[in-house]
Write a protein that holds these residues in place. Structure first.
Motif, PDB file in Angstrom:
ATOM      1  N   ALA A   1      13.300  30.878  -6.277  1.00 25.60           N
ATOM      2  CA  ALA A   1      13.328  30.153  -5.358  1.00 25.60           C
ATOM      3  C   ALA A   1      11.452  28.558  -5.042  1.00 25.60           C
ATOM      4  O   ALA A   1      12.429  27.868  -4.237  1.00 25.60           O
ATOM      5  CB  ALA A   1      14.594  29.983  -4.716  1.00 25.60           C
TER       6      ALA A   1
ATOM      7  N   GLN B   1      27.113  22.865  -0.324  1.00 30.21           N
ATOM      8  CA  GLN B   1      26.449  23.781  -1.597  1.00 30.21           C
ATOM      9  C   GLN B   1      25.153  22.940  -1.924  1.00 30.21           C
ATOM     10  O   GLN B   1      24.738  23.492  -2.008  1.00 30.21           O
ATOM     11  CB  GLN B   1      27.429  23.094  -2.710  1.00 30.21           C
ATOM     12  CG  GLN B   1      28.240  23.989  -3.660  1.00 30.21           C
ATOM     13  CD  GLN B   1      27.762  25.509  -4.820  1.00 30.21           C
ATOM     14  OE1 GLN B   1      27.060  25.275  -4.786  1.00 30.21           O
ATOM     15  NE2 GLN B   1      29.000  26.364  -4.377  1.00 30.21           N
TER      16      GLN B   1
ATOM     17  N   LEU C   1      23.327  24.596   1.739  1.00 27.62           N
ATOM     18  CA  LEU C   1      22.871  25.306   0.988  1.00 27.62           C
ATOM     19  C   LEU C   1      21.664  25.730  -0.126  1.00 27.62           C
ATOM     20  O   LEU C   1      20.371  26.603  -0.356  1.00 27.62           O
ATOM     21  CB  LEU C   1      23.760  26.233  -0.070  1.00 27.62           C
ATOM     22  CG  LEU C   1      24.824  27.573   1.125  1.00 27.62           C
ATOM     23  CD1 LEU C   1      26.378  27.959   0.764  1.00 27.62           C
ATOM     24  CD2 LEU C   1      24.235  27.918   2.649  1.00 27.62           C
ATOM     25  N   PHE C   2      21.167  24.643  -0.667  1.00 30.01           N
ATOM     26  CA  PHE C   2      20.802  24.857  -2.044  1.00 30.01           C
ATOM     27  C   PHE C   2      19.042  24.423  -0.994  1.00 30.01           C
ATOM     28  O   PHE C   2      18.013  24.637  -1.374  1.00 30.01           O
ATOM     29  CB  PHE C   2      20.879  22.959  -2.647  1.00 30.01           C
ATOM     30  CG  PHE C   2      19.725  22.588  -4.148  1.00 30.01           C
ATOM     31  CD1 PHE C   2      19.766  23.596  -4.944  1.00 30.01           C
ATOM     32  CD2 PHE C   2      18.761  22.057  -3.426  1.00 30.01           C
ATOM     33  CE1 PHE C   2      18.955  23.152  -5.718  1.00 30.01           C
ATOM     34  CE2 PHE C   2      17.966  21.809  -4.470  1.00 30.01           C
ATOM     35  CZ  PHE C   2      17.523  22.234  -5.429  1.00 30.01           C
TER      36      PHE C   2
ATOM     37  N   GLY D   1      18.053  27.039   0.586  1.00 30.85           N
ATOM     38  CA  GLY D   1      17.635  27.991  -0.135  1.00 30.85           C
ATOM     39  C   GLY D   1      16.142  27.304  -0.627  1.00 30.85           C
ATOM     40  O   GLY D   1      16.023  28.567  -1.750  1.00 30.85           O
ATOM     41  N   THR D   2      15.869  25.815  -1.775  1.00 34.91           N
ATOM     42  CA  THR D   2      14.495  25.594  -2.040  1.00 34.91           C
ATOM     43  C   THR D   2      13.440  25.968  -0.217  1.00 34.91           C
ATOM     44  O   THR D   2      12.107  25.736  -1.234  1.00 34.91           O
ATOM     45  CB  THR D   2      14.319  25.148  -2.238  1.00 34.91           C
ATOM     46  OG1 THR D   2      15.491  24.036  -1.810  1.00 34.91           O
ATOM     47  CG2 THR D   2      15.309  25.181  -3.949  1.00 34.91           C
TER      48      THR D   2
ATOM     49  N   LEU E   1      27.536  31.058  -7.199  1.00 35.70           N
ATOM     50  CA  LEU E   1      26.344  30.167  -8.026  1.00 35.70           C
ATOM     51  C   LEU E   1      27.037  29.608  -8.999  1.00 35.70           C
ATOM     52  O   LEU E   1      26.516  28.837  -9.951  1.00 35.70           O
ATOM     53  CB  LEU E   1      25.351  31.420  -8.108  1.00 35.70           C
ATOM     54  CG  LEU E   1      25.013  32.203  -6.804  1.00 35.70           C
ATOM     55  CD1 LEU E   1      24.643  33.514  -7.979  1.00 35.70           C
ATOM     56  CD2 LEU E   1      24.320  31.836  -6.088  1.00 35.70           C
TER      57      LEU E   1
ATOM     58  N   LYS F   1      23.766  21.944  -6.674  1.00 34.73           N
ATOM     59  CA  LYS F   1      24.661  22.481  -6.864  1.00 34.73           C
ATOM     60  C   LYS F   1      23.705  24.541  -6.972  1.00 34.73           C
ATOM     61  O   LYS F   1      22.609  24.382  -7.555  1.00 34.73           O
ATOM     62  CB  LYS F   1      24.735  22.801  -8.183  1.00 34.73           C
ATOM     63  CG  LYS F   1      26.336  21.742  -7.758  1.00 34.73           C
ATOM     64  CD  LYS F   1      27.264  21.566  -7.788  1.00 34.73           C
ATOM     65  CE  LYS F   1      28.313  20.778  -7.487  1.00 34.73           C
ATOM     66  NZ  LYS F   1      29.404  21.270  -6.954  1.00 34.73           N
ATOM     67  N   LEU F   2      24.437  25.598  -6.440  1.00 35.61           N
ATOM     68  CA  LEU F   2      23.440  26.680  -5.946  1.00 35.61           C
ATOM     69  C   LEU F   2      23.513  27.345  -7.860  1.00 35.61           C
ATOM     70  O   LEU F   2      24.598  26.656  -8.600  1.00 35.61           O
ATOM     71  CB  LEU F   2      24.176  27.935  -5.449  1.00 35.61           C
ATOM     72  CG  LEU F   2      24.154  27.748  -3.355  1.00 35.61           C
ATOM     73  CD1 LEU F   2      25.115  28.464  -2.883  1.00 35.61           C
ATOM     74  CD2 LEU F   2      22.330  27.746  -3.307  1.00 35.61           C
ATOM     75  N   ASN F   3      22.035  28.302  -7.376  1.00 27.65           N
ATOM     76  CA  ASN F   3      22.232  28.969  -9.000  1.00 27.65           C
ATOM     77  C   ASN F   3      21.497  30.613  -8.781  1.00 27.65           C
ATOM     78  O   ASN F   3      21.175  29.926  -7.624  1.00 27.65           O
ATOM     79  CB  ASN F   3      22.070  28.174 -10.324  1.00 27.65           C
ATOM     80  CG  ASN F   3      20.325  27.046 -10.019  1.00 27.65           C
ATOM     81  OD1 ASN F   3      19.354  28.334  -9.423  1.00 27.65           O
ATOM     82  ND2 ASN F   3      20.735  26.352  -9.806  1.00 27.65           N
TER      83      ASN F   3
ATOM     84  N   VAL G   1      18.151  30.172  -7.281  1.00 21.32           N
ATOM     85  CA  VAL G   1      17.999  29.807  -5.831  1.00 21.32           C
ATOM     86  C   VAL G   1      18.161  30.452  -4.992  1.00 21.32           C
ATOM     87  O   VAL G   1      17.038  30.944  -3.707  1.00 21.32           O
ATOM     88  CB  VAL G   1      18.667  28.450  -5.432  1.00 21.32           C
ATOM     89  CG1 VAL G   1      18.067  27.904  -3.787  1.00 21.32           C
ATOM     90  CG2 VAL G   1      18.283  26.728  -6.236  1.00 21.32           C
ATOM     91  N   VAL G   2      19.167  31.606  -5.154  1.00 22.82           N
ATOM     92  CA  VAL G   2      20.265  32.156  -4.670  1.00 22.82           C
ATOM     93  C   VAL G   2      20.075  33.396  -5.610  1.00 22.82           C
ATOM     94  O   VAL G   2      21.602  33.589  -6.682  1.00 22.82           O
ATOM     95  CB  VAL G   2      20.654  32.123  -4.355  1.00 22.82           C
ATOM     96  CG1 VAL G   2      21.328  33.214  -3.000  1.00 22.82           C
ATOM     97  CG2 VAL G   2      20.498  30.833  -2.901  1.00 22.82           C
TER      98      VAL G   2
END
Length: 257
Positions: A47, A114, A117-118, A121-122, A169, A184-186, A189-190
């Motif tokens: 991340a 999303q 959180l992205f 999360g980065t 995710l 979009k989370l993946n 990232v998490v």
């Protein structure tokens, strides 16, 4: 691991999301030394460099969009302004801090959530707690409506947790390719194992207390806030959802009006 997928006794198993230097890997360095209180630090996770990799990928494209690092910095600043404007003099934690965020189980696919959180999360070492209250079963060991105990109940709880992780995710869906949908989370990232599910406020409090070095908790429950503040945690409480339609995230709408 060996060809059969098993880890031999005595051989250390590094966390799947830990990035070690080539020199450390070749030297057979004990990668556990990279952990901080048992947690992979942000600088050693995918991340931490995700936006830079996205920028480099865009630079190789003839139709390169705006620099994602610059764009995300601006978008993240807006989110921080929403998060910390209520408390005078309040400042966001430093980059790489451990942050725990609670979201409801029926809101995980919300586009605004999303994106928020992205962006978190980065920038932070992000841990997600999905509130499973009101779902058909409870994932913290208690029985849900219509769900009994025993092995069948445990199996259903595990399936529920797996389903929540896949959904948030965007795995196994058309949204899984994050190259064209950077908000979009993946799993880069998490990581999936950093997504927990709890159906009670006590479960969320217990999770945070067991996670060393948590610098910020974001939750919607005043009881969680009061309990964690008793133990010295910094907690930001966001308003619960108003009538806005199914799948509309309270946190997403709060951070991105």
């Amino acid at each position: 691991d060996d060809d059969d997928g098993m880890f031999p006794f005595g051989r250390p198993r590094p966390p799947p999301h830990l990035i070690a230097s080539e020199q450390q890997q070749l030297a057979g360095t004990d990668l556990s030394n990279l952990l901080l209180q048992g947690i992979v630090p942000f600088r050693s996770t995918p991340a931490s460099g995700y936006e830079t990799r996205l920028k480099n990928k865009n630079d190789d494209s003839s139709n390169a969009p705006a620099d994602p690092v610059v764009v995300n910095r601006r978008e993240r600043a807006r989110i921080f302004a929403r998060m910390f404007r209520a408390a005078a003099g309040s400042r966001p934690p430093n980059r790489g801090a451990n942050v725990v965020v609670t979201v409801r189980h029926d809101e995980v696919s919300c586009a605004k959530l999303q994106k928020a959180l992205f962006l978190l999360g980065t920038y932070y070492n992000l841990f997600l707690l999905i509130d499973g209250s009101g779902a058909s079963l409870c994932a913290d060991g208690s029985s849900g409506a219509g769900i009994g105990g025993g092995s069948d109940g445990e199996k259903e709880r595990r399936e529920f947790i797996k389903k929540m992780r896949l959904e948030i995710l965007n795995q196994g869906t058309a949204e899984e390719d994050a190259s064209s949908k950077e908000y979009k989370l993946n799993a880069d990232v998490v990581p999936p194992h950093r997504i927990g599910v709890a159906s009670t406020s006590k479960g969320r409090v217990a999770f945070v207390r067991q996670l060393h070095g948590t610098e910020l908790v974001v939750d919607f429950d005043e009881n969680v806030t009061k309990e964690l503040e008793r133990f010295g945690f910094r907690v930001l409480v966001y308003p619960q959802a108003k009538e806005g339609g199914e799948g509309i995230s309270a946190l997403g709408s709060f951070l991105i009006p």
